[in-house]
Write a protein that holds these residues in place. Structure first.
Motif, PDB file in Angstrom:
ATOM      1  N   ARG A 161       0.866  -1.189   0.000  1.00 23.74           N
ATOM      2  CA  ARG A 161       0.000   0.000   0.000  1.00 23.74           C
ATOM      3  C   ARG A 161       0.895   1.229   0.000  1.00 23.74           C
ATOM      4  O   ARG A 161       1.838   1.321   0.758  1.00 23.74           O
ATOM      5  N   PHE A 162       0.583   2.170  -0.872  1.00 24.12           N
ATOM      6  CA  PHE A 162       1.472   3.308  -1.074  1.00 24.12           C
ATOM      7  C   PHE A 162       0.647   4.592  -1.134  1.00 24.12           C
ATOM      8  O   PHE A 162      -0.171   4.772  -2.032  1.00 24.12           O
ATOM      9  N   ALA A 163       0.811   5.472  -0.140  1.00 23.74           N
ATOM     10  CA  ALA A 163       0.085   6.739  -0.099  1.00 23.74           C
ATOM     11  C   ALA A 163       0.896   7.831  -0.783  1.00 23.74           C
ATOM     12  O   ALA A 163       2.122   7.890  -0.638  1.00 23.74           O
ATOM     13  N   LEU A 164       0.222   8.689  -1.538  1.00 26.24           N
ATOM     14  CA  LEU A 164       0.889   9.780  -2.236  1.00 26.24           C
ATOM     15  C   LEU A 164       0.731  11.075  -1.436  1.00 26.24           C
ATOM     16  O   LEU A 164      -0.394  11.496  -1.149  1.00 26.24           O
ATOM     17  N   TYR A 165       1.860  11.662  -1.073  1.00 27.44           N
ATOM     18  CA  TYR A 165       1.871  12.912  -0.312  1.00 27.44           C
ATOM     19  C   TYR A 165       2.451  14.035  -1.157  1.00 27.44           C
ATOM     20  O   TYR A 165       3.311  13.798  -2.013  1.00 27.44           O
ATOM     21  N   LYS A 166       1.971  15.248  -0.913  1.00 26.24           N
ATOM     22  CA  LYS A 166       2.530  16.399  -1.615  1.00 26.24           C
ATOM     23  C   LYS A 166       4.007  16.520  -1.262  1.00 26.24           C
ATOM     24  O   LYS A 166       4.396  16.464  -0.105  1.00 26.24           O
ATOM     25  N   ARG A 167       4.832  16.672  -2.287  1.00 26.73           N
ATOM     26  CA  ARG A 167       6.264  16.766  -2.056  1.00 26.73           C
ATOM     27  C   ARG A 167       6.625  18.142  -1.495  1.00 26.73           C
ATOM     28  O   ARG A 167       5.908  19.127  -1.728  1.00 26.73           O
ATOM     29  N   PRO A 168       7.749  18.215  -0.764  1.00 31.30           N
ATOM     30  CA  PRO A 168       8.187  19.526  -0.255  1.00 31.30           C
ATOM     31  C   PRO A 168       8.366  20.542  -1.380  1.00 31.30           C
ATOM     32  O   PRO A 168       8.114  21.729  -1.212  1.00 31.30           O
ATOM     33  N   LYS A 169       8.798  20.041  -2.558  1.00 27.27           N
ATOM     34  CA  LYS A 169       8.994  20.904  -3.713  1.00 27.27           C
ATOM     35  C   LYS A 169       8.479  20.161  -4.948  1.00 27.27           C
ATOM     36  O   LYS A 169       8.743  18.972  -5.128  1.00 27.27           O
ATOM     37  N   ALA A 170       7.747  20.865  -5.784  1.00 31.44           N
ATOM     38  CA  ALA A 170       7.166  20.228  -6.977  1.00 31.44           C
ATOM     39  C   ALA A 170       8.259  19.601  -7.836  1.00 31.44           C
ATOM     40  O   ALA A 170       9.313  20.198  -8.053  1.00 31.44           O
ATOM     41  N   ASN A 171       8.002  18.369  -8.336  1.00 34.09           N
ATOM     42  CA  ASN A 171       8.976  17.709  -9.224  1.00 34.09           C
ATOM     43  C   ASN A 171       8.348  17.314 -10.555  1.00 34.09           C
ATOM     44  O   ASN A 171       8.933  16.549 -11.313  1.00 34.09           O
ATOM     45  N   GLY A 172       7.134  17.825 -10.833  1.00 29.37           N
ATOM     46  CA  GLY A 172       6.479  17.511 -12.094  1.00 29.37           C
ATOM     47  C   GLY A 172       7.201  18.127 -13.281  1.00 29.37           C
ATOM     48  O   GLY A 172       7.954  19.098 -13.139  1.00 29.37           O
ATOM     49  N   VAL A 173       6.995  17.536 -14.464  1.00 27.63           N
ATOM     50  CA  VAL A 173       7.582  18.070 -15.698  1.00 27.63           C
ATOM     51  C   VAL A 173       6.522  18.105 -16.790  1.00 27.63           C
ATOM     52  O   VAL A 173       5.528  17.377 -16.728  1.00 27.63           O
ATOM     53  N   LYS A 174       6.735  18.968 -17.783  1.00 30.99           N
ATOM     54  CA  LYS A 174       5.820  19.060 -18.917  1.00 30.99           C
ATOM     55  C   LYS A 174       6.635  19.247 -20.195  1.00 30.99           C
ATOM     56  O   LYS A 174       7.758  19.777 -20.160  1.00 30.99           O
ATOM     57  N   PRO A 175       6.124  18.802 -21.350  1.00 29.66           N
ATOM     58  CA  PRO A 175       6.898  18.875 -22.595  1.00 29.66           C
ATOM     59  C   PRO A 175       7.184  20.323 -22.999  1.00 29.66           C
ATOM     60  O   PRO A 175       6.361  21.209 -22.791  1.00 29.66           O
ATOM     61  N   SER A 176       8.381  20.519 -23.583  1.00 28.77           N
ATOM     62  CA  SER A 176       8.729  21.868 -24.043  1.00 28.77           C
ATOM     63  C   SER A 176       9.319  21.800 -25.452  1.00 28.77           C
ATOM     64  O   SER A 176       8.583  21.677 -26.423  1.00 28.77           O
ATOM     65  N   THR A 177      10.658  21.791 -25.569  1.00 29.78           N
ATOM     66  CA  THR A 177      11.310  21.869 -26.876  1.00 29.78           C
ATOM     67  C   THR A 177      11.393  20.502 -27.557  1.00 29.78           C
ATOM     68  O   THR A 177      11.643  19.491 -26.908  1.00 29.78           O
ATOM     69  N   VAL A 178      11.181  20.488 -28.881  1.00 28.42           N
ATOM     70  CA  VAL A 178      11.295  19.265 -29.676  1.00 28.42           C
ATOM     71  C   VAL A 178      12.501  19.392 -30.606  1.00 28.42           C
ATOM     72  O   VAL A 178      12.663  20.404 -31.301  1.00 28.42           O
ATOM     73  N   HIS A 179      13.376  18.367 -30.624  1.00 29.82           N
ATOM     74  CA  HIS A 179      14.543  18.349 -31.501  1.00 29.82           C
ATOM     75  C   HIS A 179      14.445  17.147 -32.432  1.00 29.82           C
ATOM     76  O   HIS A 179      14.117  16.046 -31.998  1.00 29.82           O
ATOM     77  N   VAL A 180      14.732  17.354 -33.716  1.00 34.57           N
ATOM     78  CA  VAL A 180      14.849  16.250 -34.674  1.00 34.57           C
ATOM     79  C   VAL A 180      16.343  16.072 -34.948  1.00 34.57           C
ATOM     80  O   VAL A 180      17.003  16.969 -35.480  1.00 34.57           O
ATOM     81  N   ILE A 181      16.877  14.903 -34.543  1.00 34.76           N
ATOM     82  CA  ILE A 181      18.318  14.661 -34.542  1.00 34.76           C
ATOM     83  C   ILE A 181      18.675  13.640 -35.615  1.00 34.76           C
ATOM     84  O   ILE A 181      17.965  12.653 -35.818  1.00 34.76           O
ATOM     85  N   SER A 182      19.798  13.886 -36.292  1.00 32.17           N
ATOM     86  CA  SER A 182      20.215  12.954 -37.352  1.00 32.17           C
ATOM     87  C   SER A 182      21.420  12.110 -36.965  1.00 32.17           C
ATOM     88  O   SER A 182      21.782  11.184 -37.684  1.00 32.17           O
ATOM     89  N   THR A 183      22.083  12.440 -35.843  1.00 31.09           N
ATOM     90  CA  THR A 183      23.243  11.638 -35.424  1.00 31.09           C
ATOM     91  C   THR A 183      23.077  11.204 -33.974  1.00 31.09           C
ATOM     92  O   THR A 183      22.534  11.949 -33.147  1.00 31.09           O
ATOM     93  N   PRO A 184      23.543   9.996 -33.634  1.00 31.88           N
ATOM     94  CA  PRO A 184      23.461   9.512 -32.248  1.00 31.88           C
ATOM     95  C   PRO A 184      24.180  10.433 -31.266  1.00 31.88           C
ATOM     96  O   PRO A 184      23.759  10.602 -30.132  1.00 31.88           O
ATOM     97  N   GLN A 185      25.284  11.047 -31.725  1.00 31.53           N
ATOM     98  CA  GLN A 185      26.046  11.922 -30.834  1.00 31.53           C
ATOM     99  C   GLN A 185      25.223  13.136 -30.412  1.00 31.53           C
ATOM    100  O   GLN A 185      25.229  13.540 -29.244  1.00 31.53           O
ATOM    101  N   ALA A 186      24.500  13.713 -31.380  1.00 30.86           N
ATOM    102  CA  ALA A 186      23.673  14.882 -31.062  1.00 30.86           C
ATOM    103  C   ALA A 186      22.544  14.503 -30.117  1.00 30.86           C
ATOM    104  O   ALA A 186      22.204  15.249 -29.188  1.00 30.86           O
ATOM    105  N   SER A 187      21.961  13.312 -30.329  1.00 32.52           N
ATOM    106  CA  SER A 187      20.885  12.846 -29.448  1.00 32.52           C
ATOM    107  C   SER A 187      21.401  12.654 -28.034  1.00 32.52           C
ATOM    108  O   SER A 187      20.752  13.041 -27.059  1.00 32.52           O
TER     109      SER A 187
END
Length: 413
Positions: free
Chosen positions: A35-61
């Protein structure tokens, strides 16, 4: 219940692990628990999508993935990868579930072994649960809406969908995909109440969209988008991770549910009525909740074909039946003869009724409406099948109704 946040504000949500009757076999420890209860964290750690990159080389990715920001990489081919960067979201908290014991995982789950009461989960040689299976994002303000997404971020804050993973570009241009064995969700119709009915199992994508199920659990072709449904979790929602099933309960739902104290009071009430074995005339008693895995001398046993409750005895064996089947001395019905166990996890009950019904063939006892609700829920089994199972031990249910009304005999004096 282990509280792992320093802030005592409950986010109105609790995750319960099906199959475990109130605790893991060797006890709840740290992030591995039933059983696992969810508590509000001391500091928000949520994330949301922002920048999109289209990469052509593994190194850049790799360079983008190593920036220290959360990101999701969609590998389309050897020469093309789409990387979606995620930025901090001050309004949400993120909780992650998976098999990994690495620090990004808040709730560690391992495979369910159906019907195994005392053995630990180490028996599973090859797990079907993802190391970073899913993430749940909760609003930090009321009503604390919670949304589920497939896949979790690893220790490098990345999610990688390789060439073989099911993925696609949506009409609005954003990328999405599915994990290997998928994250399935079922919302009950009518909430988690006495009147609840099973809903329809759906698959949740990495970006939180809802799809019909694939032909098989790991098929490459996704199901159809279900635009009328969302990834918002409700009281009683079931989450299946292909090897473990979780029940989502809200604080309001648990407020109206029976408590551990209520179940203990029901146990004492049954025992105070001094039910007797109709043949041996000895008094029967359900063992204390702390001894729920140890068969005791006064333990009630039942014939699951008819429901007659007896004490333990050795007679009634028939040469033409299976080893655990006996003939009831009261009505001559032949069927499984098993010890009865009280269902101790209060969060699995849909009402506070007395424990009058037992699941077949495991013998776990709960209220009539709770037994009938779980008896009609098709739970995912393996990578292809669905079947009803006892929520307290995950044993596949059998028989006409999957449960039986128990017939107790009171004291003759």
């Amino acid at each position: 219940m282990h509280t792992w946040s320093a802030v005592p504000e409950l986010l109105n949500q609790t995750l319960l692990r099906l199959r475990y009757n109130g605790a893991l076999p060797n006890g709840d420890r740290g992030r591995r628990k039933s059983r696992f209860a969810l508590y509000k964290r001391p500091k928000a750690n949520g994330v949301k999508p922002s920048t999109v990159h289209v990469i052509s080389t593994p190194q850049a990715s790799k360079a983008i993935s190593c920036k220290g920001q959360h990101s999701i990489s969609y590998t389309l081919s050897r020469n093309q990868t789409v990387v979606v960067e995620y930025t901090h979201d001050k309004d949400t908290d993120m909780f992650q579930v998976g098999r990994s014991t690495e620090s990004p995982i808040d709730f560690v789950v391992t495979d369910t072994i159906s019907g195994s009461q005392n053995n630990d989960e180490a028996q599973v040689t090859q797990s079907t649960i993802s190391r970073f299976a899913c993430r749940i994002v909760c609003d930090r303000s009321e009503p604390y809406t919670a949304r589920i997404f497939a896949a979790g971020f690893d220790s490098s804050k990345n999610i990688f969908l390789g060439e073989k993973a099911a993925k696609w570009k949506n009409p609005d241009g954003h990328m999405d995909g599915l994990t290997t064995n998928g994250v399935l969700v079922m919302h009950p119709r009518g909430g988690f109440t006495e009147e609840s009915q099973p809903g329809v199992w759906r698959e949740i994508s990495v970006c939180g969209d809802v799809y019909t199920l694939r032909e098989t659990r790991s098929a490459q072709q996704r199901g159809k988008l279900v635009e009328s449904e969302t990834n918002v979790l409700q009281d009683g929602s079931l989450i299946d991770l292909c090897g473990a099933t979780l029940l989502w309960r809200t604080a309001d739902g648990l407020f109206h549910a029976p408590t551990q104290k209520h179940i203990e009071a029901l146990r004492q009430e049954i025992n105070a009525a001094r039910p007797q074995c109709p043949v041996g005339l000895n008094t029967l008693a359900f063992p204390s909740i702390n001894r729920k895995d140890v068969v005791e001398e006064k333990q009630p046993w039942a014939y699951l074909s008819c429901g007659h409750v007896h004490g333990y005895h050795n007679w009634g064996h028939r040469s033409d039946t299976e080893a655990n089947e006996r003939e009831c001395p009261m009505c001559r019905t032949v069927g499984p003869y098993v010890p009865l166990w009280l269902g101790c996890e209060a969060g699995f009950y849909v009402d506070a009724g007395p424990p009058t019904h037992a699941f077949t063939p495991c013998g776990h006892v709960c209220s009539e409406k709770s037994a009938k609700y779980w008896s009609q829920i098709p739970l995912p089994h393996g990578t292809h099948a669905f079947h009803a199972a006892c929520p307290f031990c995950a044993t596949q249910l059998v028989g006409e109704q999957n449960c039986i009304k128990l017939i107790f005999q009171g004291p003759v004096d």
